[in-house]
Design a protein around this motif. Structure first.
Motif, mmCIF file in Angstrom:
data_model
loop_
_atom_site.group_PDB
_atom_site.id
_atom_site.type_symbol
_atom_site.label_atom_id
_atom_site.label_comp_id
_atom_site.label_asym_id
_atom_site.label_seq_id
_atom_site.Cartn_x
_atom_site.Cartn_y
_atom_site.Cartn_z
ATOM 1 N N VAL A 1 42.815 25.048 28.861
ATOM 2 C CA VAL A 1 43.103 26.410 28.431
ATOM 3 C C VAL A 1 42.038 26.844 27.432
ATOM 4 O O VAL A 1 41.776 26.144 26.447
ATOM 5 N N THR A 2 41.429 27.992 27.691
ATOM 6 C CA THR A 2 40.365 28.522 26.841
ATOM 7 C C THR A 2 40.707 29.940 26.422
ATOM 8 O O THR A 2 41.193 30.732 27.235
ATOM 9 N N ALA A 3 40.473 30.243 25.166
ATOM 10 C CA ALA A 3 40.723 31.593 24.639
ATOM 11 C C ALA A 3 39.395 32.303 24.396
ATOM 12 O O ALA A 3 38.437 31.703 23.894
ATOM 13 N N TYR A 4 39.356 33.591 24.758
ATOM 14 C CA TYR A 4 38.193 34.447 24.506
ATOM 15 C C TYR A 4 38.671 35.657 23.717
ATOM 16 O O TYR A 4 39.745 36.194 23.976
ATOM 17 N N ARG A 5 37.867 36.089 22.748
ATOM 18 C CA ARG A 5 38.238 37.295 22.004
ATOM 19 C C ARG A 5 36.991 38.106 21.668
ATOM 20 O O ARG A 5 35.872 37.570 21.594
ATOM 21 N N LEU A 6 37.218 39.389 21.494
ATOM 22 C CA LEU A 6 36.166 40.299 21.044
ATOM 23 C C LEU A 6 36.466 40.719 19.616
ATOM 24 O O LEU A 6 37.594 41.111 19.299
ATOM 25 N N ASP A 7 35.463 40.642 18.744
ATOM 26 C CA ASP A 7 35.678 41.091 17.367
ATOM 27 C C ASP A 7 35.411 42.593 17.253
ATOM 28 O O ASP A 7 35.150 43.272 18.248
ATOM 29 N N ARG A 8 35.464 43.121 16.044
ATOM 30 C CA ARG A 8 35.329 44.559 15.853
ATOM 31 C C ARG A 8 33.946 45.079 16.247
ATOM 32 O O ARG A 8 33.775 46.283 16.495
ATOM 33 N N LEU A 9 32.965 44.185 16.295
ATOM 34 C CA LEU A 9 31.613 44.566 16.722
ATOM 35 C C LEU A 9 31.379 44.263 18.193
ATOM 36 O O LEU A 9 30.250 44.309 18.673
ATOM 37 N N HIS A 10 32.476 43.924 18.899
ATOM 38 C CA HIS A 10 32.437 43.619 20.328
ATOM 39 C C HIS A 10 31.599 42.379 20.654
ATOM 40 O O HIS A 10 31.072 42.243 21.754
ATOM 41 N N ARG A 11 31.495 41.486 19.682
ATOM 42 C CA ARG A 11 30.887 40.184 19.951
ATOM 43 C C ARG A 11 31.977 39.262 20.493
ATOM 44 O O ARG A 11 33.136 39.321 20.060
ATOM 45 N N LYS B 1 42.909 36.473 17.767
ATOM 46 C CA LYS B 1 42.978 37.611 16.862
ATOM 47 C C LYS B 1 42.271 38.797 17.491
ATOM 48 O O LYS B 1 41.173 38.673 18.030
ATOM 49 N N GLY B 2 42.897 39.989 17.430
ATOM 50 C CA GLY B 2 42.283 41.173 18.002
ATOM 51 C C GLY B 2 42.408 41.180 19.516
ATOM 52 O O GLY B 2 43.368 40.667 20.089
ATOM 53 N N GLU B 3 41.438 41.794 20.217
ATOM 54 C CA GLU B 3 41.450 41.858 21.687
ATOM 55 C C GLU B 3 41.078 40.485 22.236
ATOM 56 O O GLU B 3 39.952 40.023 22.051
ATOM 57 N N SER B 4 42.003 39.834 22.912
ATOM 58 C CA SER B 4 41.765 38.457 23.335
ATOM 59 C C SER B 4 42.372 38.186 24.708
ATOM 60 O O SER B 4 43.256 38.906 25.179
ATOM 61 N N PHE B 5 41.895 37.092 25.312
ATOM 62 C CA PHE B 5 42.255 36.747 26.685
ATOM 63 C C PHE B 5 42.338 35.228 26.794
ATOM 64 O O PHE B 5 41.684 34.505 26.037
ATOM 65 N N VAL B 6 43.121 34.761 27.750
ATOM 66 C CA VAL B 6 43.307 33.330 27.937
ATOM 67 C C VAL B 6 43.013 32.981 29.388
ATOM 68 O O VAL B 6 43.440 33.694 30.309
ATOM 69 N N VAL B 7 42.295 31.877 29.590
ATOM 70 C CA VAL B 7 41.994 31.357 30.927
ATOM 71 C C VAL B 7 42.557 29.953 31.028
ATOM 72 O O VAL B 7 42.323 29.113 30.154
ATOM 73 N N ALA B 8 43.314 29.692 32.091
ATOM 74 C CA ALA B 8 43.820 28.347 32.374
ATOM 75 C C ALA B 8 43.210 27.866 33.678
ATOM 76 O O ALA B 8 43.155 28.612 34.661
#
Length: 341
Positions: free
Chosen positions: A285-295, A321-328
């Motif tokens: 399981v991996t989490a991805y997120r974008l911060d306020r600067l869209h990094r 935290k913030g806009e985030s997504f999960v991949v399994a």
């Protein structure tokens, strides 16, 4: 006591490709898997990343030779009558390890027995045998008909994968196309598919839309594919993060029935990932997120073997935290979910 009869069958399968940390890649492989009593044989191997020797990307002459070997119309490739059932998906080198078994005739039947993990010329059954696996007895007529269909034109290997990328952010699309090609998936980029000839559209199995593509543009692309008679899978890109988009596309390309999936559910909410699997398997399981600067930021949050059923996996608060997504991911399956708030 003789082995009881088991039903033998074949089904399309895939080993999902991936973009790994540090720039590495895991190849996408389409192959034909073996069904025993209606379930993929690979499901009996909980933590194995492997493909059968019946892969769609090998030359036709080699593919036919592999089928004839399984039919015992040619000598076994390994000593003691042993055949490779599953091998390394990257290089197919026996030194990487392979699941092998003795295949022999018993009257008109075919018998698969003495499964083992093998890395050299000979298998050590006492040390490396899969003692709870098999033996399997298959009726000769059913067995020959299933394998014979692969070389008589009635059931060809899985088609090559090709994806059309539609979007406005050329830099992201170029990186995504390069990543897809690196793992074995063809990818082309366009800003408008409405004038692409129907014959070209028929070569695509999926269409991925960038977030900047308007609803009118999406509808026009779908209409073009409808006119061409193509049942493409449509992917709405969640975020301009290449590994995340690759995972979405891999999921869209997988059209197998649900009973041929190990990973059947992923919901991300309340700081947890709700995952369901149908057989013991390794899940990452991996989490991805974008911060306020869209990094974009990536964090691996779980990697282990899960037993059949539903599991709740805690997610690090900082990772989602913030806009985030999960991949399994597990062998042959990948699911993607946006983190619900």
């Amino acid at each position: 006591m003789p082995a009881a009869y088991a039903a033998f069958g074949l089904a399309p399968a895939m080993r999902a490709g991936d973009v790994l940390a540090g720039g590495g890649h895991q190849a996408h492989r389409d192959f034909v898997d073996f069904l025993v009593d209606g379930r993929p044989l690979l499901f009996q191997l909980a933590d194995l990343d492997a493909v059968s020797p019946l892969a769609s990307d090998i030359p036709p002459a080699i593919f036919t030779a592999q089928v004839r070997s399984l039919l015992l119309e040619a000598d076994a490739p390994l000593p003691d009558g042993r055949h490779i059932i599953y091998g390394c998906p990257e290089c197919a080198d026996l030194a990487c390890g392979a699941v092998t078994a003795v295949i022999e005739r018993d009257g008109t039947d075919y018998l698969w027995r003495d499964f083992a993990w093998q890395t050299g010329e000979h298998a050590d059954l006492e040390r490396d045998g899969y003692h709870g696996m098999g033996p399997f007895r298959f009726a000769g007529t059913e067995y020959r008909a299933a394998l014979g269909s692969l070389i008589d034109g009635t059931e060809p290997p899985a088609d090559a994968r090709r994806v059309l990328l539609v979007g406005a952010r050329v830099a992201v699309l170029n990186k995504l196309a390069a990543a897809l090609r690196a793992i074995g998936i063809g990818a082309d980029i366009t800003g408008d598919a409405t004038h692409v000839p129907a014959d070209e559209l028929r070569g695509y199995r999926a269409v991925a839309f960038g977030r900047a593509v308007t609803e009118d543009q999406r509808a026009a692309v779908r209409a073009a594919f409808d006119r061409a008679g193509v049942e493409a899978a449509y992917v709405d890109g969640l975020a301009p993060v290449v590994p995340l988009l690759v995972a979405q596309i891999e999921h869209a390309l997988d059209r197998r029935p649900s009973e041929q999936h190990r990973l059947t559910r992923l919901v991300a909410a309340g700081g947890e990932a709700d995952v369901e699997v149908t057989s013991p398997c390794r899940v990452r399981v991996t989490a991805y997120r974008l911060d306020r600067l869209h990094r974009s930021h990536t964090r691996d949050v779980f990697d282990g073997v899960l037993e059949p059923g539903r599991h709740r996996i805690a997610l690090d608060a900082a990772a989602v935290k913030g806009e985030s997504f999960v991949v399994a991911r597990t062998t042959g399956s990948v699911l993607v979910a946006a983190m619900a708030r």
